[in-house]
Write an enzyme that holds these catalytic residues in place. Structure first.
Site, short mmCIF file in Angstrom:
data_model
loop_
_atom_site.label_atom_id
_atom_site.label_comp_id
_atom_site.label_asym_id
_atom_site.label_seq_id
_atom_site.Cartn_x
_atom_site.Cartn_y
_atom_site.Cartn_z
CE LYS A 114 37.63 -36.16 54.19
NZ LYS A 114 37.48 -35.84 55.60
CE LYS A 197 36.50 -43.24 53.69
NZ LYS A 197 37.34 -42.37 54.52
CE LYS A 200 30.88 -39.70 60.42
NZ LYS A 200 31.92 -39.13 61.27
P1 AMP Z 1 35.42 -40.21 60.61
O1 AMP Z 1 33.98 -40.41 60.43
O2 AMP Z 1 36.13 -39.92 59.33
O3 AMP Z 1 35.78 -39.29 61.71
O4 AMP Z 1 35.99 -41.63 61.07
C1 AMP Z 1 35.90 -42.09 62.40
C2 AMP Z 1 36.53 -43.47 62.51
O5 AMP Z 1 35.80 -44.39 61.68
C3 AMP Z 1 37.98 -43.53 62.02
O6 AMP Z 1 38.71 -44.42 62.86
C4 AMP Z 1 37.86 -44.09 60.62
O7 AMP Z 1 39.02 -44.79 60.23
C5 AMP Z 1 36.68 -45.03 60.79
N1 AMP Z 1 35.98 -45.21 59.50
C6 AMP Z 1 35.35 -44.26 58.78
N2 AMP Z 1 34.81 -44.78 57.65
C7 AMP Z 1 35.12 -46.11 57.67
C8 AMP Z 1 34.84 -47.20 56.80
N3 AMP Z 1 34.15 -47.03 55.67
N4 AMP Z 1 35.31 -48.43 57.14
C9 AMP Z 1 36.02 -48.62 58.28
N5 AMP Z 1 36.32 -47.63 59.15
C10 AMP Z 1 35.87 -46.39 58.86
#
Ligand code: AMP
Ligand code: TRP
Length: 335
Positions: A114, A197, A200
């Site tokens: 990041k 990956k 968002k």
């Molecule tokens: P975040 O949006 O970073 O807060 O992620 C929320 C949840 O979604 C966390 O458990 C992450 O590990 C999961 N997550 C985010 N992006 C991915 C992805 N590309 N594939 C699988 N899990 C994801």
């Protein structure tokens, strides 16, 4: 002292939720809620480690709560709440920033990704982010944490913090929480690049399927998803050498509760276009109803705010009692 099976997990309100969030995390929350006592929070304090528009932040948090409920998480059986409304998280995070070592945080790959080349200019919060995440988990004495693959390292750090706190203060207050990383799509990749990956923050909308995408958008995005010119593979070994195909197959398997191997067998040797048609339809079938439910829930702001009020109260009871124990153990003077 620890409850035998308690879950905490968090999702940031930093943008609309996508298929990676759903398959890597939320879909698993839904299946775990029967077996565990669950706390699911919107980690808005984590979101502000990078700039968030104050005009939008509260609405984005409500979006995440609506997505949880629309995906099948029961707000009566589980505790759904906002991290910023339970200040004990930040109080414990400070204590953990005195337990965690600089060297541990310096190893975190998410920070390196990041911060990129801009290391001197990112917020201190972006660096200390995992100590707050550890506090989110341990303030509830959670024993299990369902997350996507990308959070594994943060979970290891949480375990190290729990262990060091217990050792330093000769206590067994904190459980050593286990990550729950399961399903066929623990790391959903970008539709534009099978080695990156799905996220968002990707600039391209075509890199991800959003939970709020229309059926047409879903079909278009899958049609345009990057692929390779070969016929579909007939075994897992071949599939593993083709990142874009592997990603799409894992998504298909996860949505249908199949193994990736079963999907390979069903499509062996066929054209990519046939598979993409089926995948587009499958996503529409599974995500379409969630999108419609999210819309309905968002129209009822009072209902969502009530869920959050209730969640805040329930979360605070546990968090307050654990923080009192921590203060006692550390030896702070009693008020
Ligand atoms: P975040 O949006 O970073 O807060 O992620 C929320 C949840 O979604 C966390 O458990 C992450 O590990 C999961 N997550 C985010 N992006 C991915 C992805 N590309 N594939 C699988 N899990 C994801
Ligand atoms: N760091 C997690 C992410 O970016 C979000 C998060 C914050 C979290 N606190 C948590 C996940 C506690 C699980 C448990 O995805």
């Amino acid at each position: 002292m620890t409850s035998s099976k308690r879950i905490l997990s968090g999702v940031q309100p930093s943008g609309d939720l996508h298929l990676g969030n759903y398959l890597g995390a939320i879909k698993n929350f839904v299946s775990l809620q029967k077996e565990y006592e669950c706390f699911f929070c919107v980690v808005d304090l984590h979101a502000i480690t990078v700039w968030q528009d104050p005009e939008q932040l509260a609405d984005k948090s409500r979006d995440v709560i609506a997505s949880f409920i629309a995906s099948g998480i029961d707000p009566k059986q589980n505790v759904l709440f906002l991290q910023s409304q339970v200040p004990q998280h930040t109080q414990l995070a400070w204590i953990f920033s005195c337990v965690a070592r600089m060297g541990w945080l310096n190893r975190m790959t998410q920070f390196k990704d990041k911060a990129g080349k801009d290391k001197e200019n990112v917020s201190v919060g972006l660096f200390s982010y995992p100590t707050l995440m550890a506090a989110d988990i341990l303030i509830y004495l959670a024993t299990h944490v369902p997350v996507g693959e990308d959070q594994k390292q943060h979970l290891e750090l949480t375990r190290d913090i729990a262990q060091k706190f217990n050792n330093d203060f000769k206590t067994d207050l904190f459980p050593i929480p286990e990550p729950l990383i399961f399903g066929e799509a623990t790391r959903v990749m970008s539709l534009r690049d099978g080695t990156k990956k799905m996220s968002k923050s990707d600039l391209s909308d075509y890199s991800r399927i959003m939970l709020c995408d229309t059926n047409d958008e879903i079909i278009q995005k899958i049609k345009k998803a990057k692929t390779d010119p070969h016929p579909l593979p007939s075994n897992l070994q071949d599939l593993n050498k083709r990142p874009e195909a592997l990603n799409l197959f894992s998504i298909f398997a996860s949505l249908n509760n199949l193994s990736t191997e079963e999907v390979v067998q069903n499509y062996a040797g066929k054209e990519f276009s046939i598979f993409k048609n089926d995948l587009g339809e499958l996503i529409v079938e599974k995500i379409g109803p969630i999108r419609e439910e999210i819309k309905k829930l968002l129209a009822d702001k009072a209902y969502l705010d009530n869920v959050l009020k209730d969640g805040k109260e329930k979360a605070t009871i546990v968090a307050d009692s654990v923080l009192k124990d921590v203060y006692d153990i550390i030896g702070f003077a009693k008020p």
